[in-house]
Design a protein around this motif. Structure first.
Motif, PDB file in Angstrom:
ATOM      1  N   ASN A  88      12.650  60.086  50.023  1.00  0.00           N
ATOM      2  CA  ASN A  88      12.610  60.119  51.490  1.00  0.00           C
ATOM      3  C   ASN A  88      12.352  61.529  52.005  1.00  0.00           C
ATOM      4  O   ASN A  88      11.602  61.723  52.962  1.00  0.00           O
ATOM      5  CB  ASN A  88      13.902  59.566  52.082  1.00  0.00           C
ATOM      6  CG  ASN A  88      14.037  58.068  51.894  1.00  0.00           C
ATOM      7  OD1 ASN A  88      13.052  57.373  51.696  1.00  0.00           O
ATOM      8  ND2 ASN A  88      15.255  57.570  51.938  1.00  0.00           N
ATOM      9  N   LYS A  92       9.157  62.643  54.275  1.00  0.00           N
ATOM     10  CA  LYS A  92       9.283  63.346  55.561  1.00  0.00           C
ATOM     11  C   LYS A  92       8.475  64.635  55.558  1.00  0.00           C
ATOM     12  O   LYS A  92       7.818  64.965  56.535  1.00  0.00           O
ATOM     13  CB  LYS A  92      10.756  63.676  55.856  1.00  0.00           C
ATOM     14  CG  LYS A  92      11.546  62.536  56.419  1.00  0.00           C
ATOM     15  CD  LYS A  92      12.954  62.990  56.786  1.00  0.00           C
ATOM     16  CE  LYS A  92      13.905  61.820  56.801  1.00  0.00           C
ATOM     17  NZ  LYS A  92      15.292  62.201  56.659  1.00  0.00           N
ATOM     18  N   GLN A  96       5.472  65.629  58.070  1.00  0.00           N
ATOM     19  CA  GLN A  96       5.489  66.859  58.881  1.00  0.00           C
ATOM     20  C   GLN A  96       4.242  67.699  58.642  1.00  0.00           C
ATOM     21  O   GLN A  96       3.666  68.249  59.559  1.00  0.00           O
ATOM     22  CB  GLN A  96       6.749  67.682  58.574  1.00  0.00           C
ATOM     23  CG  GLN A  96       8.016  67.051  59.123  1.00  0.00           C
ATOM     24  CD  GLN A  96       9.286  67.735  58.635  1.00  0.00           C
ATOM     25  OE1 GLN A  96       9.258  68.537  57.720  1.00  0.00           O
ATOM     26  NE2 GLN A  96      10.414  67.396  59.260  1.00  0.00           N
TER      27      GLN A  96
END
Length: 101
Positions: A88, A92, A96
């Motif tokens: 995870n 992320k 980003q």
């Protein structure tokens, strides 16, 4: 990144650290909590384990992130939970980076 691959790699890394340190290593499974179940696995060892894991899976895990403890609850994570957390985290980071591009 596949949590199963991260889990298998993490188990290999943790076993190798214990062997290199001359320390006992319990049988490691997805339910093992490294901070609670592995002898002398502490704040001096987890950053090393994180760095080796990141190198092995060819990913970047920030040095200030303790992948072995849930920041919200302060509870130790199992190897399975750690693998999912790392996946995870990397997802992320990818999102980003894509948003910043």
């Amino acid at each position: 990144m596949d949590p199963v691959i991260v889990k298998e790699t993490l188990i290999k890394v943790l076993s190798q650290i214990q062997a290199d340190s001359g320390l006992e290593c319990p049988a490691l499974t997805g339910a093992t909590k490294p901070i609670e179940n592995i002898p002398k696995f502490d704040s001096k060892v987890w950053p090393v384990a994180t760095t080796i894991l990141a190198t092995e899976i060819k990913a970047e895990i920030p040095n200030d992130v303790n992948i072995f403890v849930d920041e919200a609850t302060k509870l130790a994570r199992t190897i399975d939970e750690t693998a999912v957390f790392v996946c995870n985290l990397l997802k992320k980071q990818g999102e980003q980076e894509a948003a910043a591009a």
